[in-house]
Design a protein around this motif. Structure first.
Motif, PDB file in Angstrom:
ATOM      1  N   HIS A 381       3.840  41.959  35.323  1.00 17.76           N
ATOM      2  CA  HIS A 381       4.176  42.217  36.721  1.00 17.76           C
ATOM      3  C   HIS A 381       5.664  42.559  36.876  1.00 17.76           C
ATOM      4  CE1 HIS A 381       3.147  42.327  40.926  1.00 17.76           C
ATOM      5  NE2 HIS A 381       4.279  41.696  41.194  1.00 17.76           N
ATOM      6  N   VAL A 382       6.511  41.902  36.091  1.00 17.68           N
ATOM      7  CA  VAL A 382       7.939  42.215  36.136  1.00 17.68           C
ATOM      8  C   VAL A 382       8.154  43.662  35.687  1.00 17.68           C
ATOM      9  CG1 VAL A 382      10.215  41.687  35.195  1.00 17.68           C
ATOM     10  CG2 VAL A 382       8.672  39.829  35.817  1.00 17.68           C
ATOM     11  N   LYS A 383       7.426  44.088  34.651  1.00 18.79           N
ATOM     12  CA  LYS A 383       7.526  45.482  34.193  1.00 18.79           C
ATOM     13  C   LYS A 383       7.111  46.445  35.304  1.00 18.79           C
ATOM     14  CE  LYS A 383       6.557  44.546  29.320  1.00 18.79           C
ATOM     15  NZ  LYS A 383       5.555  44.695  28.251  1.00 18.79           N
ATOM     16  N   TYR A 384       6.070  46.057  36.012  1.00 18.43           N
ATOM     17  CA  TYR A 384       5.600  46.883  37.121  1.00 18.43           C
ATOM     18  C   TYR A 384       6.707  47.041  38.166  1.00 18.43           C
ATOM     19  CZ  TYR A 384       3.098  48.172  41.374  1.00 18.43           C
ATOM     20  OH  TYR A 384       2.705  48.797  42.532  1.00 18.43           O
ATOM     21  N   LEU A 385       7.390  45.936  38.485  1.00 17.80           N
ATOM     22  CA  LEU A 385       8.460  45.977  39.473  1.00 17.80           C
ATOM     23  C   LEU A 385       9.630  46.842  39.007  1.00 17.80           C
ATOM     24  CD1 LEU A 385       8.503  42.236  40.611  1.00 17.80           C
ATOM     25  CD2 LEU A 385       7.679  44.193  41.911  1.00 17.80           C
ATOM     26  N   ILE A 386       9.965  46.722  37.719  1.00 17.83           N
ATOM     27  CA  ILE A 386      11.055  47.537  37.158  1.00 17.83           C
ATOM     28  C   ILE A 386      10.699  49.022  37.257  1.00 17.83           C
ATOM     29  CG2 ILE A 386      12.266  48.145  35.015  1.00 17.83           C
ATOM     30  CD1 ILE A 386      12.070  45.145  34.242  1.00 17.83           C
ATOM     31  N   GLN A 387       9.474  49.354  36.885  1.00 17.00           N
ATOM     32  CA  GLN A 387       9.029  50.750  36.956  1.00 17.00           C
ATOM     33  C   GLN A 387       9.066  51.256  38.398  1.00 17.00           C
ATOM     34  OE1 GLN A 387       5.140  51.467  35.316  1.00 17.00           O
ATOM     35  NE2 GLN A 387       5.423  53.658  35.277  1.00 17.00           N
ATOM     36  N   LYS A 410      17.489  39.334  44.037  1.00 13.34           N
ATOM     37  CA  LYS A 410      17.307  39.226  45.489  1.00 13.34           C
ATOM     38  C   LYS A 410      15.873  38.863  45.852  1.00 13.34           C
ATOM     39  CE  LYS A 410      20.941  42.550  46.769  1.00 13.34           C
ATOM     40  NZ  LYS A 410      21.225  43.871  47.365  1.00 13.34           N
ATOM     41  N   GLU A 411      14.942  39.177  44.940  1.00 13.35           N
ATOM     42  CA  GLU A 411      13.533  38.844  45.157  1.00 13.35           C
ATOM     43  C   GLU A 411      13.179  37.482  44.560  1.00 13.35           C
ATOM     44  OE1 GLU A 411      11.379  40.676  46.897  1.00 13.35           O
ATOM     45  OE2 GLU A 411      12.941  42.147  47.333  1.00 13.35           O
ATOM     46  N   GLY A 412      14.208  36.770  44.077  1.00 11.53           N
ATOM     47  CA  GLY A 412      13.964  35.449  43.498  1.00 11.53           C
ATOM     48  C   GLY A 412      13.532  35.472  42.051  1.00 11.53           C
ATOM     49  N   ILE A 413      13.728  36.626  41.390  1.00  7.37           N
ATOM     50  CA  ILE A 413      13.335  36.763  39.974  1.00  7.37           C
ATOM     51  C   ILE A 413      14.602  36.839  39.140  1.00  7.37           C
ATOM     52  CG2 ILE A 413      12.045  38.160  38.307  1.00  7.37           C
ATOM     53  CD1 ILE A 413      10.542  39.315  40.788  1.00  7.37           C
ATOM     54  N   HIS A 414      14.815  35.863  38.292  1.00  5.52           N
ATOM     55  CA  HIS A 414      16.053  35.779  37.510  1.00  5.52           C
ATOM     56  C   HIS A 414      15.777  36.177  36.057  1.00  5.52           C
ATOM     57  CE1 HIS A 414      18.237  33.796  40.805  1.00  5.52           C
ATOM     58  NE2 HIS A 414      17.068  33.229  41.069  1.00  5.52           N
ATOM     59  N   LEU A 415      16.363  37.312  35.653  1.00  9.90           N
ATOM     60  CA  LEU A 415      16.191  37.814  34.285  1.00  9.90           C
ATOM     61  C   LEU A 415      17.549  38.158  33.691  1.00  9.90           C
ATOM     62  CD1 LEU A 415      13.229  40.365  34.619  1.00  9.90           C
ATOM     63  CD2 LEU A 415      13.101  38.052  33.704  1.00  9.90           C
ATOM     64  N   ALA A 416      17.655  38.008  32.383  1.00  7.63           N
ATOM     65  CA  ALA A 416      18.861  38.455  31.690  1.00  7.63           C
ATOM     66  C   ALA A 416      18.827  39.978  31.564  1.00  7.63           C
ATOM     67  CB  ALA A 416      18.925  37.825  30.302  1.00  7.63           C
ATOM     68  N   ARG A 417      20.009  40.606  31.487  1.00  9.24           N
ATOM     69  CA  ARG A 417      20.064  42.059  31.370  1.00  9.24           C
ATOM     70  C   ARG A 417      19.314  42.546  30.141  1.00  9.24           C
ATOM     71  NH1 ARG A 417      22.075  45.603  28.482  1.00  9.24           N
ATOM     72  NH2 ARG A 417      23.295  44.105  27.284  1.00  9.24           N
ATOM     73  N   ARG A 418      19.449  41.825  29.029  1.00 10.08           N
ATOM     74  CA  ARG A 418      18.774  42.265  27.792  1.00 10.08           C
ATOM     75  C   ARG A 418      17.242  42.248  27.947  1.00 10.08           C
ATOM     76  NH1 ARG A 418      20.878  37.255  26.764  1.00 10.08           N
ATOM     77  NH2 ARG A 418      19.411  35.580  26.264  1.00 10.08           N
ATOM     78  N   THR A 419      16.741  41.338  28.815  1.00 13.01           N
ATOM     79  CA  THR A 419      15.294  41.293  29.058  1.00 13.01           C
ATOM     80  C   THR A 419      14.855  42.520  29.850  1.00 13.01           C
ATOM     81  OG1 THR A 419      15.424  38.882  29.131  1.00 13.01           O
ATOM     82  CG2 THR A 419      13.407  39.882  29.965  1.00 13.01           C
ATOM     83  N   VAL A 420      15.650  42.905  30.841  1.00 14.25           N
ATOM     84  CA  VAL A 420      15.353  44.121  31.620  1.00 14.25           C
ATOM     85  C   VAL A 420      15.373  45.336  30.708  1.00 14.25           C
ATOM     86  CG1 VAL A 420      16.231  45.675  33.419  1.00 14.25           C
ATOM     87  CG2 VAL A 420      16.168  43.206  33.819  1.00 14.25           C
ATOM     88  N   THR A 421      16.377  45.390  29.819  1.00 13.02           N
ATOM     89  CA  THR A 421      16.480  46.505  28.869  1.00 13.02           C
ATOM     90  C   THR A 421      15.244  46.562  27.981  1.00 13.02           C
ATOM     91  OG1 THR A 421      18.890  46.274  28.823  1.00 13.02           O
ATOM     92  CG2 THR A 421      17.873  47.514  27.020  1.00 13.02           C
ATOM     93  N   LYS A 422      14.817  45.403  27.507  1.00 11.54           N
ATOM     94  CA  LYS A 422      13.642  45.332  26.628  1.00 11.54           C
ATOM     95  C   LYS A 422      12.393  45.833  27.355  1.00 11.54           C
ATOM     96  CE  LYS A 422      10.574  41.914  24.524  1.00 11.54           C
ATOM     97  NZ  LYS A 422      10.228  40.492  24.466  1.00 11.54           N
ATOM     98  N   TYR A 423      12.182  45.357  28.599  1.00 10.27           N
ATOM     99  CA  TYR A 423      11.003  45.766  29.356  1.00 10.27           C
ATOM    100  C   TYR A 423      11.059  47.266  29.676  1.00 10.27           C
ATOM    101  CZ  TYR A 423       9.675  40.866  30.141  1.00 10.27           C
ATOM    102  OH  TYR A 423       9.281  39.566  29.976  1.00 10.27           O
ATOM    103  N   ARG A 424      12.253  47.765  30.010  1.00 11.02           N
ATOM    104  CA  ARG A 424      12.403  49.187  30.318  1.00 11.02           C
ATOM    105  C   ARG A 424      12.032  50.033  29.108  1.00 11.02           C
ATOM    106  NH1 ARG A 424      16.220  52.220  28.974  1.00 11.02           N
ATOM    107  NH2 ARG A 424      17.876  50.642  28.796  1.00 11.02           N
TER     108      ARG A 424
END
Length: 439
Positions: A381-387, A410-424
């Motif tokens: 679901h986080v990947k869906y939001l990033i996309q 801002k949506e209450g979802i706390h992720l590290a930058r490297r995690t966002v990079t990985k999912y992207r």
């Protein structure tokens, strides 16, 4: 040898025609399917209507309506068949699911400012921003969420934006198709020009242009009388008294003619006195008839399979209301029922279900909302939001991974930058530098 090769190619062509027709039928809403059946019964010599009523759907409805008291009358499925809410009511229901507070008010105001074709002007959006004392970016964010409700593209600012939105929903993302829509829509019939400019083969071009021509011409096409247009559900979902199986699902095939293949024209195909042109015509009609019958069967089977999965995943939502809507993606459902995400997206498009909490589009079962409680958010679901964030970014100022981290926060979802990079990267989306377009 040459004749045999020609026959093989012709046979392959007819199989392709049958399969394409089958796939188109599989994703049609009920009213569109009914029109297609009526048209084919009139035009196709291989099809006939089965006159007597003898199918599981009618038997099911008969069983359900054997007896009921006055108190039970409202719950009877046959009475539910006659209830058709207006499109505006189903849209308000969707807005209630997707938005809260001021965002909900803004969404409803955008709907109030639509023109007769379903578009909204920039001037109207600016006035709405001023009225609610918010920046235009906030209104834009709400507008783009509205465009993903049913009917698709509602609130688009232009034909181009609408067509690209609908193309993505029906056929998936395709950069060439989107470029043709943006730059060469007026040259859609100029095959030589398009082949030369886009350097693609004829088969690919044919598929893209055929898909573009299948799109609606504007968001409210077919829904012109917005408030008076009544929605007929494709599916009925109603409560039972069984705790183990709290819902019963009925696919709405009422009034759809039962089809059979005729036999008399099959004999004609084997006659030697028929010329090749007539034989080709008859073969194409036969394959289309087969595609229609198989498509209806597949539509019924896949729609039931899909709705059973949606109901199982979102039963608390149907029992207790919108607060219990869980995160659910096309990928989640794809893995459970074994259909490709793009096929599910097309099946879901423009289909409504009558449920214990109201008539709503199947899209409503796929929630964009995320629970704020920690540990309750899936990586899918986080990947869906990033996309989704990247799809709606300004191409001239694409979002960096840090920007995405802050927006998710801002949506209450706390992720590290490297995690966002990985999912992207797992989504095969390039970084912001490579996504940047224009000056």
């Amino acid at each position: 040898m040459k004749q045999n090769l020609g026959l093989k190619l012709q046979h392959k062509l007819n199989l392709t025609l049958s399969l394409k027709h089958q796939l188109n039928i599989m994703v049609m809403p009920k009213q569109e399917l009914l029109q297609e059946i009526i048209h084919e019964l009139e035009e196709n010599p291989f099809l006939e209507e089965e006159i007597h009523i003898n199918n599981d759907y009618q038997e099911k409805l008969t069983d359900l309506s054997v007896s009921y008291t006055e108190d039970e009358e409202e719950l009877n499925p046959l009475n539910r068949l006659t209830y058709k809410p207006s499109l505006i009511k189903t849209l308000e229901f969707q807005i209630d699911l997707e938005f809260d507070g001021k965002e909900k008010e803004i969404a409803l105001d955008i709907i109030d400012n639509l023109d007769e074709k379903g578009y909204v002007s920039q001037d109207s959006l600016n006035e709405i921003a001023s009225k609610y004392n918010v920046d235009i970016e906030t209104v834009e964010k709400i507008r783009k969420k509205l465009m993903k409700l049913e009917p698709t593209g509602l609130g688009a600012k232009s034909l181009t934006e609408f067509l690209i939105t609908e193309y993505r929903e029906k056929f998936g993302r395709d950069s060439i198709a989107e470029q043709i829509i943006q730059e060469d829509l007026n040259k859609i019939k100029d095959k030589e020009y398009l082949l030369k400019k886009y350097q693609i083969d004829e088969e690919t071009l044919e598929e893209i242009t055929s898909n573009i021509k299948a799109l609606r011409p504007y968001p409210l096409y077919g829904y012109e009388d917005f408030e008076a247009y009544y929605v007929e559900p494709d599916i009925f979902i109603y409560e039972t008294n069984d705790k183990d199986h709290p819902f019963e699902i009925v696919i709405n095939e009422q009034d759809l003619p039962k089809l059979n293949l005729t036999n008399q024209y099959k004999k004609i195909l084997n006659r030697k006195d028929i010329n090749e042109e007539t034989k080709k015509f008859l073969y194409e009609k036969l394959q289309k008839a087969i595609g229609l019958i198989r498509g209806i069967e597949q539509r019924r089977e896949n729609l039931r399979k899909l709705v059973e999965t949606l109901v199982e995943q979102q039963k608390d939502f149907l029992l207790y209301g919108k607060e219990y809507l869980k995160p659910l993606t096309l990928k989640d459902v794809s893995q459970k029922i074994g259909l490709h995400e793009s096929t599910i997206s097309r099946i879901v498009s423009n289909k409504f279900a009558q449920t214990p909490i109201g008539v709503l589009p199947l899209k409503a079962f796929f929630s964009n909302k995320v629970s704020k409680e920690s540990g309750n958010i899936s990586s899918d679901h986080v990947k869906y939001l990033i996309q989704n964030l990247i799809e709606n970014e300004d191409p001239k100022k694409p979002l960096s991974d840090n920007d995405i981290v802050n927006l998710l926060k801002k949506e209450g979802i706390h992720l590290a930058r490297r995690t966002v990079t990985k999912y992207r990267e797992e989504l095969n989306i390039p970084d912001s530098r490579k996504r940047k377009k224009g000056g």
